[in-house]
Design an enzyme around this catalytic site. Sequence first.
Site, PDB file in Angstrom:
ATOM      1  N   CYS A 268      -2.300   9.369   2.017  1.00  0.00           N
ATOM      2  CA  CYS A 268      -2.159   8.586   0.661  1.00  0.00           C
ATOM      3  C   CYS A 268      -3.152   9.040   0.285  1.00  0.00           C
ATOM      4  O   CYS A 268      -2.723   8.964  -1.682  1.00  0.00           O
ATOM      5  CB  CYS A 268      -1.894   6.913   1.134  1.00  0.00           C
ATOM      6  SG  CYS A 268      -3.221   6.198   1.735  1.00  0.00           S
TER       7      CYS A 268
ATOM      8  N   GLU B 234       1.334  -1.244   0.019  1.00  0.00           N
ATOM      9  CA  GLU B 234       0.402  -0.419  -0.501  1.00  0.00           C
ATOM     10  C   GLU B 234       1.175   1.290   0.277  1.00  0.00           C
ATOM     11  O   GLU B 234       2.087   1.662   1.021  1.00  0.00           O
ATOM     12  CB  GLU B 234      -0.724  -0.133   1.345  1.00  0.00           C
ATOM     13  CG  GLU B 234      -1.610  -0.939   1.183  1.00  0.00           C
ATOM     14  CD  GLU B 234      -2.983  -1.112   0.273  1.00  0.00           C
ATOM     15  OE1 GLU B 234      -3.268   0.131  -0.015  1.00  0.00           O
ATOM     16  OE2 GLU B 234      -4.188  -1.802  -0.019  1.00  0.00           O
TER      17      GLU B 234
HETATM   18  P1  NDP Z   1       7.644   4.555   4.776  1.00  0.00           P
HETATM   19  O1  NDP Z   1       8.318   3.999   3.572  1.00  0.00           O
HETATM   20  O2  NDP Z   1       9.101   5.649   5.517  1.00  0.00           O
HETATM   21  O3  NDP Z   1       7.746   3.492   6.823  1.00  0.00           O
HETATM   22  C1  NDP Z   1       6.656   3.301   6.728  1.00  0.00           C
HETATM   23  C2  NDP Z   1       7.125   2.029   7.392  1.00  0.00           C
HETATM   24  O4  NDP Z   1       8.344   1.100   6.424  1.00  0.00           O
HETATM   25  C3  NDP Z   1       7.677   2.662   8.786  1.00  0.00           C
HETATM   26  O5  NDP Z   1       7.031   2.177  10.101  1.00  0.00           O
HETATM   27  C4  NDP Z   1       9.667   2.657   8.475  1.00  0.00           C
HETATM   28  O6  NDP Z   1       9.871   2.377   9.807  1.00  0.00           O
HETATM   29  C5  NDP Z   1       9.448   1.210   7.739  1.00  0.00           C
HETATM   30  N1  NDP Z   1      10.699   1.135   7.092  1.00  0.00           N
HETATM   31  C6  NDP Z   1      11.806   1.608   7.317  1.00  0.00           C
HETATM   32  N2  NDP Z   1      12.671   1.368   6.623  1.00  0.00           N
HETATM   33  C7  NDP Z   1      12.330   0.300   5.959  1.00  0.00           C
HETATM   34  C8  NDP Z   1      13.508  -0.983   5.288  1.00  0.00           C
HETATM   35  N3  NDP Z   1      14.345  -0.915   5.474  1.00  0.00           N
HETATM   36  N4  NDP Z   1      12.917  -2.805   5.777  1.00  0.00           N
HETATM   37  C9  NDP Z   1      11.488  -2.098   6.032  1.00  0.00           C
HETATM   38  N5  NDP Z   1      10.525  -1.301   6.580  1.00  0.00           N
HETATM   39  C10 NDP Z   1      11.214  -0.522   6.814  1.00  0.00           C
HETATM   40  O7  NDP Z   1       6.807   5.594   4.964  1.00  0.00           O
HETATM   41  P2  NDP Z   1       5.861   6.722   5.987  1.00  0.00           P
HETATM   42  O8  NDP Z   1       6.482   5.970   7.412  1.00  0.00           O
HETATM   43  O9  NDP Z   1       7.035   8.028   5.487  1.00  0.00           O
HETATM   44  O10 NDP Z   1       4.884   6.678   5.656  1.00  0.00           O
HETATM   45  C11 NDP Z   1       4.467   7.647   4.344  1.00  0.00           C
HETATM   46  C12 NDP Z   1       4.020   6.986   3.727  1.00  0.00           C
HETATM   47  O11 NDP Z   1       3.569   5.853   3.635  1.00  0.00           O
HETATM   48  C13 NDP Z   1       3.266   7.426   2.312  1.00  0.00           C
HETATM   49  O12 NDP Z   1       4.323   8.018   0.899  1.00  0.00           O
HETATM   50  C14 NDP Z   1       2.145   7.273   1.737  1.00  0.00           C
HETATM   51  O13 NDP Z   1       1.260   7.621   1.112  1.00  0.00           O
HETATM   52  C15 NDP Z   1       1.732   6.070   1.740  1.00  0.00           C
HETATM   53  N6  NDP Z   1       0.774   5.341   2.717  1.00  0.00           N
HETATM   54  C16 NDP Z   1      -0.012   4.684   1.831  1.00  0.00           C
HETATM   55  C17 NDP Z   1      -1.269   4.225   2.289  1.00  0.00           C
HETATM   56  C18 NDP Z   1      -2.383   2.976   1.561  1.00  0.00           C
HETATM   57  O14 NDP Z   1      -2.988   2.601   1.917  1.00  0.00           O
HETATM   58  N7  NDP Z   1      -1.509   3.029   0.135  1.00  0.00           N
HETATM   59  C19 NDP Z   1      -1.741   4.408   3.382  1.00  0.00           C
HETATM   60  C20 NDP Z   1      -0.946   5.629   4.031  1.00  0.00           C
HETATM   61  C21 NDP Z   1       0.368   6.304   4.019  1.00  0.00           C
HETATM   62  P3  NDP Z   1      10.038   3.907  10.361  1.00  0.00           P
HETATM   63  O15 NDP Z   1       9.036   5.001  10.731  1.00  0.00           O
HETATM   64  O16 NDP Z   1      10.354   3.727  12.329  1.00  0.00           O
HETATM   65  O17 NDP Z   1      11.484   4.252   9.632  1.00  0.00           O
END
Ligand code: NDP
Length: 513
Positions: free
Chosen positions: A274, A240
Site C-alpha cells: 500500500c 487502511e
Molecule cells: P480487497 O478490498 O479486495 O480485500 C480486502 C479484504 O476485504 C479481503 O479480506 C477481502 O476478502 C475482503 N472483502 C471483499 N469483499 C468484501 C465485502 N463486500 N465486505 C467485506 N469484506 C470484503 O483488497 P485486497 O485484498 O486486494 O488488498 C489490496 C488492497 O489493500 C490495495 O488497495 C492496498 O493498497 C490495500 N492495502 C492497504 C494497506 C494500508 O495499510 N493502508 C496495507 C495493505 C494493503 P477476499 O480477499 O476473500 O475477497
Amino acid sequence: MAVAASGVLRVVNPATLEVVGSVPVAEPAHVQELVAEAGYVQERWGETTPVERADVLRRLGEVVLDRADEIADTVVAETAKPRAEAYTSELFPAVDAATWLVGSAPRLLASERLRFGKLHLRHKRAWLEYEPVGVVGVIAPWNFPFAIPFTQAAFAVAAGNAVVLKPSELTPLTGALVGELFEAAGAPAGLVRVAQGDGAVGEALVKAHGLGKLLFTGSGETGRRVAAEAGARLVPVTLELGGKDPMLVLDDADLDRAVAGALWASFTNCGQVCSGVERILVERTLYEPFVEELVRRLPTVEVGPLISEEQRARVGDLVVDAVSRGARVLAGGEAPDRAGWFYEPTILAAVPADARIAREETFGPVVEVAAVAGEAEAVRRANAGPLALGASVWTSDAARAERVARRLRAGTVWHNDHAYSYGAAQASWGGVGESGFGRTHSKHGLYDLTTPKYVDRDSGRVPVPWWFPYDEGSADAFRAALEVLYRDGLRPRAAAAWRERRALLKLARRYRP
Ligand code: NDP
C-alpha cells in the site's frame, strides 16, 4: 493464492501454481455466531488489567519467535514472496508490535487522573478510563497476510477486546496461524477467532450484530462498501486503503542511497505494498544520472510473482494503456515466459496525465520516474491525486526535508527512507484523503480500540452553584464568574471581579460550601 471448492479454500502457490494446503470455509450465516461467542470470551477478558494482558502479549512475542520459520514457510507458500521479506516485512512488524505493547500498553491504558485548575471543579477527583470496545472485526488483505492481521489483533487484545479475523481468501493458511498463535500464547480459547472465506464472509462480518469496531485494510472500492454498511449500523470503522506513494528526490540527495531506496521501495513484495513507491519525482539536475543508475541496478531486484492471474493481468493492462498514450518503457514491461504470475520489474518514463496508471494504484512491480523543475513542482505533483498514504523526501539537508515534509499531504513522510515505520509499533499508520481514515499502530491506534470513559468521585458536600433554583441575579452572577475564571491574565480577571462584585458576592453567599 487460493481457490474456493465445495466448502474449502484450496491454497495455490502463485509461483509454482501447486496446491499447498486447504482450509474449511465459514458459512456467512455462521459468522454471527462467531461474533457472539467472541463477545462472551471478551466479557471476561475485558475485566483483566492491562498488566495481565501484557503477560499474554509477552508470551505471544516469544511464541512468534519460536515459530518464526513455520510462519515464514506459510507466508512464502501462499504468496511466494522472497523468504527474506517474510522476515523483514511480516515477522519484524509483528514481534515489534507485541514487544512495544508489553512495554507501553499498561502505561497508556492505565486510568488517567484529571486535575481541574478552576475553582468550581477543584474538589472533583476524576479519571479517564480506557475501556475495551468489545469485539473487533479485522478484515485483512493478502499482501502482508501475517503482519497486518497479527498486529491489528495484538493491539485489539492489548486493549481488552476479542477479535474476529477475516483473512483474505488468497492467504487463509497464514490467517489461521494468527488465531492459533494467540491461543498458544495462553490467550483464552476463542479470544481471536478466524472466519475463513471470500468477500461474502467479510460482508457477513460487517453486518454481524455486536461488533464494537471494524478495522478494514484493503482496496478503496471494498472499503467504501464496508464503511457504508458500518455507518448504517453506527459501528466505528478504521479504513487502511490504497496508496500511490511519491518519492521526492531533491538535487542534493545522496544518489547511491536514493537509487537503492527507490529499487526497494518500488519493488519489494513485487510492488504489492500500500505504501510502495509508484512515482519517483527527481529534480531535473539529478534526473539523468538517477535514471541511468536505476535502470543499471534493476537486475539486483528480487521479486516473487503477483498474487493471482487477475492482479498480473491488471498490472499488464495498466502498462499497455500507459504505453498506448505515449509512456516510454525504460526497463521491463512484460510478463516473462515462465510458470506463475510473474511480471518483470518495470520502469516507465513520460507517463501522460491521462494514463490510467497516473491516477490508479498499480499495486504491482511498476514505477514511474519523472523530472521536476524544483521543490515546488515536486510537492505539487506529489500532492496531486486522491490517494495520500505515504511519501518520502530524499535530500542531504535536514531542514529542507522538514520544510518539504510539512507541505506534503500524506499520513506519513519519511526522510531518506520509505515505509520502514510499519515495523515500528510506536509510529502511527494510516492515510488521508482516499487512503482512508483512523490510525493503527502507536498510542493512537491503541486508543482507537478503546472507549474513553470519564469517571469521577465527589464527596457530595460541596454545593453545586448551577443547580436550580435560578433567581433574577443568576445570569449576571454566572456571567461575572465566567470572566473571573477564564479571562486571560490576572489584571482583567481582577477588573471583572471588581466590576461584578455585587453579583459575585450574592453567588458566593448563596452557594458557600
Ligand atoms: P480487497 O478490498 O479486495 O480485500 C480486502 C479484504 O476485504 C479481503 O479480506 C477481502 O476478502 C475482503 N472483502 C471483499 N469483499 C468484501 C465485502 N463486500 N465486505 C467485506 N469484506 C470484503 O483488497 P485486497 O485484498 O486486494 O488488498 C489490496 C488492497 O489493500 C490495495 O488497495 C492496498 O493498497 C490495500 N492495502 C492497504 C494497506 C494500508 O495499510 N493502508 C496495507 C495493505 C494493503 P477476499 O480477499 O476473500 O475477497
